[in-house]
Design a protein around this motif. Structure first.
Motif, PDB file in Angstrom:
ATOM      1  N   VAL A 109       0.872  -1.171   0.000  1.00  0.00           N
ATOM      2  CA  VAL A 109       0.000   0.000   0.000  1.00  0.00           C
ATOM      3  C   VAL A 109       0.911   1.224   0.000  1.00  0.00           C
ATOM      4  CG1 VAL A 109      -1.731   1.307   1.277  1.00  0.00           C
ATOM      5  CG2 VAL A 109      -1.821  -1.189   1.271  1.00  0.00           C
ATOM      6  N   GLU A 110       0.807   2.032  -1.045  1.00  0.00           N
ATOM      7  CA  GLU A 110       1.621   3.237  -1.191  1.00  0.00           C
ATOM      8  C   GLU A 110       3.106   2.938  -0.970  1.00  0.00           C
ATOM      9  OE1 GLU A 110      -0.099   6.141   1.408  1.00  0.00           O
ATOM     10  OE2 GLU A 110      -1.986   6.146   0.311  1.00  0.00           O
ATOM     11  N   GLY A 111       3.578   1.843  -1.571  1.00  0.00           N
ATOM     12  CA  GLY A 111       4.980   1.473  -1.489  1.00  0.00           C
ATOM     13  C   GLY A 111       5.387   0.771  -0.211  1.00  0.00           C
ATOM     14  N   GLU A 112       4.481   0.650   0.746  1.00  0.00           N
ATOM     15  CA  GLU A 112       4.798  -0.012   2.007  1.00  0.00           C
ATOM     16  C   GLU A 112       4.322  -1.464   1.964  1.00  0.00           C
ATOM     17  OE1 GLU A 112       3.797   0.300   6.772  1.00  0.00           O
ATOM     18  OE2 GLU A 112       3.238   1.952   5.460  1.00  0.00           O
ATOM     19  N   TYR A 113       5.215  -2.361   2.374  1.00  0.00           N
ATOM     20  CA  TYR A 113       4.910  -3.792   2.403  1.00  0.00           C
ATOM     21  C   TYR A 113       4.196  -4.129   3.713  1.00  0.00           C
ATOM     22  CZ  TYR A 113       5.755  -8.827   2.510  1.00  0.00           C
ATOM     23  OH  TYR A 113       5.614 -10.183   2.580  1.00  0.00           O
ATOM     24  N   ILE A 114       3.056  -4.769   3.619  1.00  0.00           N
ATOM     25  CA  ILE A 114       2.269  -5.136   4.793  1.00  0.00           C
ATOM     26  C   ILE A 114       2.027  -6.643   4.768  1.00  0.00           C
ATOM     27  CG2 ILE A 114       0.042  -4.864   5.966  1.00  0.00           C
ATOM     28  CD1 ILE A 114      -0.051  -2.031   4.754  1.00  0.00           C
ATOM     29  N   GLU A 115       2.234  -7.282   5.917  1.00  0.00           N
ATOM     30  CA  GLU A 115       1.931  -8.700   6.040  1.00  0.00           C
ATOM     31  C   GLU A 115       0.989  -8.897   7.229  1.00  0.00           C
ATOM     32  OE1 GLU A 115       4.534 -12.401   5.419  1.00  0.00           O
ATOM     33  OE2 GLU A 115       4.585 -12.082   7.596  1.00  0.00           O
ATOM     34  N   LEU A 116      -0.128  -9.543   6.957  1.00  0.00           N
ATOM     35  CA  LEU A 116      -1.096  -9.867   7.994  1.00  0.00           C
ATOM     36  C   LEU A 116      -1.038 -11.363   8.254  1.00  0.00           C
ATOM     37  CD1 LEU A 116      -4.162  -7.832   6.648  1.00  0.00           C
ATOM     38  CD2 LEU A 116      -2.462  -7.102   8.336  1.00  0.00           C
ATOM     39  N   THR A 155      -9.060 -15.850  11.400  1.00  0.00           N
ATOM     40  CA  THR A 155      -8.974 -15.025  12.605  1.00  0.00           C
ATOM     41  C   THR A 155      -7.661 -14.263  12.547  1.00  0.00           C
ATOM     42  OG1 THR A 155     -10.197 -16.698  13.854  1.00  0.00           O
ATOM     43  CG2 THR A 155      -8.990 -15.061  15.131  1.00  0.00           C
ATOM     44  N   ILE A 156      -7.731 -12.944  12.647  1.00  0.00           N
ATOM     45  CA  ILE A 156      -6.525 -12.125  12.568  1.00  0.00           C
ATOM     46  C   ILE A 156      -5.664 -12.339  13.816  1.00  0.00           C
ATOM     47  CG2 ILE A 156      -7.634 -10.072  13.554  1.00  0.00           C
ATOM     48  CD1 ILE A 156      -5.068  -9.934  10.725  1.00  0.00           C
ATOM     49  N   LEU A 157      -4.369 -12.529  13.612  1.00  0.00           N
ATOM     50  CA  LEU A 157      -3.442 -12.719  14.718  1.00  0.00           C
ATOM     51  C   LEU A 157      -2.480 -11.550  14.870  1.00  0.00           C
ATOM     52  CD1 LEU A 157      -2.452 -16.468  14.155  1.00  0.00           C
ATOM     53  CD2 LEU A 157      -4.136 -15.562  15.768  1.00  0.00           C
ATOM     54  N   SER A 158      -2.076 -10.941  13.770  1.00  0.00           N
ATOM     55  CA  SER A 158      -0.979  -9.974  13.808  1.00  0.00           C
ATOM     56  C   SER A 158      -1.407  -8.521  14.030  1.00  0.00           C
ATOM     57  CB  SER A 158      -0.168 -10.051  12.519  1.00  0.00           C
ATOM     58  OG  SER A 158      -0.978  -9.707  11.413  1.00  0.00           O
ATOM     59  N   HIS A 159      -2.596  -8.158  13.640  1.00  0.00           N
ATOM     60  CA  HIS A 159      -3.028  -6.764  13.732  1.00  0.00           C
ATOM     61  C   HIS A 159      -4.442  -6.689  14.311  1.00  0.00           C
ATOM     62  CE1 HIS A 159       0.199  -6.630  10.752  1.00  0.00           C
ATOM     63  NE2 HIS A 159       0.301  -5.332  10.983  1.00  0.00           N
ATOM     64  N   PRO A 160      -4.593  -6.928  15.615  1.00  0.00           N
ATOM     65  CA  PRO A 160      -5.942  -6.881  16.207  1.00  0.00           C
ATOM     66  C   PRO A 160      -6.617  -5.540  15.923  1.00  0.00           C
ATOM     67  CG  PRO A 160      -4.340  -7.693  17.794  1.00  0.00           C
ATOM     68  CD  PRO A 160      -3.565  -7.209  16.600  1.00  0.00           C
ATOM     69  N   GLY A 161      -7.879  -5.602  15.575  1.00  0.00           N
ATOM     70  CA  GLY A 161      -8.650  -4.395  15.284  1.00  0.00           C
ATOM     71  C   GLY A 161      -8.741  -4.088  13.802  1.00  0.00           C
ATOM     72  N   ILE A 162      -7.835  -4.630  12.996  1.00  0.00           N
ATOM     73  CA  ILE A 162      -7.865  -4.324  11.561  1.00  0.00           C
ATOM     74  C   ILE A 162      -9.117  -4.874  10.898  1.00  0.00           C
ATOM     75  CG2 ILE A 162      -6.599  -6.316  10.679  1.00  0.00           C
ATOM     76  CD1 ILE A 162      -5.156  -4.267   8.794  1.00  0.00           C
ATOM     77  N   GLU A 163      -9.706  -5.934  11.485  1.00  0.00           N
ATOM     78  CA  GLU A 163     -10.903  -6.507  10.877  1.00  0.00           C
ATOM     79  C   GLU A 163     -12.084  -5.534  10.863  1.00  0.00           C
ATOM     80  OE1 GLU A 163     -10.745  -7.799  15.150  1.00  0.00           O
ATOM     81  OE2 GLU A 163      -9.338  -7.877  13.523  1.00  0.00           O
ATOM     82  N   GLU A 164     -12.006  -4.480  11.659  1.00  0.00           N
ATOM     83  CA  GLU A 164     -13.047  -3.454  11.612  1.00  0.00           C
ATOM     84  C   GLU A 164     -12.965  -2.654  10.311  1.00  0.00           C
ATOM     85  OE1 GLU A 164     -12.674  -1.154  15.178  1.00  0.00           O
ATOM     86  OE2 GLU A 164     -12.769  -2.962  16.429  1.00  0.00           O
TER      87      GLU A 164
END
Length: 164
Positions: free
Chosen positions: A77-84, A111-120
């Motif tokens: 996203v906008e050149g930033e690498y994100i891993e969930l 079930t999200i493990l790495s970034h709690p709250g992102i599922e919102e």
């Protein structure tokens, strides 16, 4: 004569003990060979986004299965690498039919493990069906390996037997 027999016997026995991929003559033979637990990996995507799943899939003789393990979703996203990191879980029924595995999932969950709250903001469960069914082509089935193709446009699912 005895020396020839000692030379040929191990080759013959080795060939008998190691069936060629998909050498099963019936769906029942396939089902017997698949029953058990398998460590499976699947990698989908490209340089910009990917989904990597590492599961333990257990196929029971009663026709039920369960699958669970970590799933990694990566993207930029906008050149930033994100891993969930997610925990994937599924259960349902299975059988062999016409040389393929037919899987019918009764429940799929991430079930999200790495970034709690992102599922919102970004919940992958919204894009997953509650249940789904379909065939998986058996590319290879030996005592120790199971390779499945769920779609000809996707890489295969690679499995190694855990029990046995």
């Amino acid at each position: 004569m005895l020396s020839r027999l000692l030379f040929i016997a191990p080759i013959f026995l080795g060939a008998c003990a190691s069936p060629y991929p998909n050498s099963f003559t019936s769906d029942r033979d396939i089902e017997k060979a698949v029953v058990g637990s398998w460590q499976c990996t699947a990698e989908f995507g490209d340089d910009k986004r990917s989904l990597d799943v590492e599961t333990v899939d257990s196929y029971a003789a009663d026709g039920t299965y369960k699958s669970a393990g970590p799933a990694f979703v990566s993207f930029q996203v906008e050149g930033e690498y994100i891993e969930l990191k997610y925990w994937f879980g599924s259960f349902g029924t299975w059988k062999a039919e016409d040389g393929e595995l037919l899987l019918a999932s009764e429940d799929l969950r991430l079930t999200i493990l790495s970034h709690p709250g992102i599922e919102e903001v970004f919940d992958l469960n919204d894009s997953l069906p509650q249940s789904m069914a379909g065939p998986a082509s058996i590319i290879e089935l030996t005592e120790d390996n199971l390779v499945l193709s769920v779609d000809s446009n996707l890489p295969p699912v690679m499995c190694v037997r855990l029990d046995g």
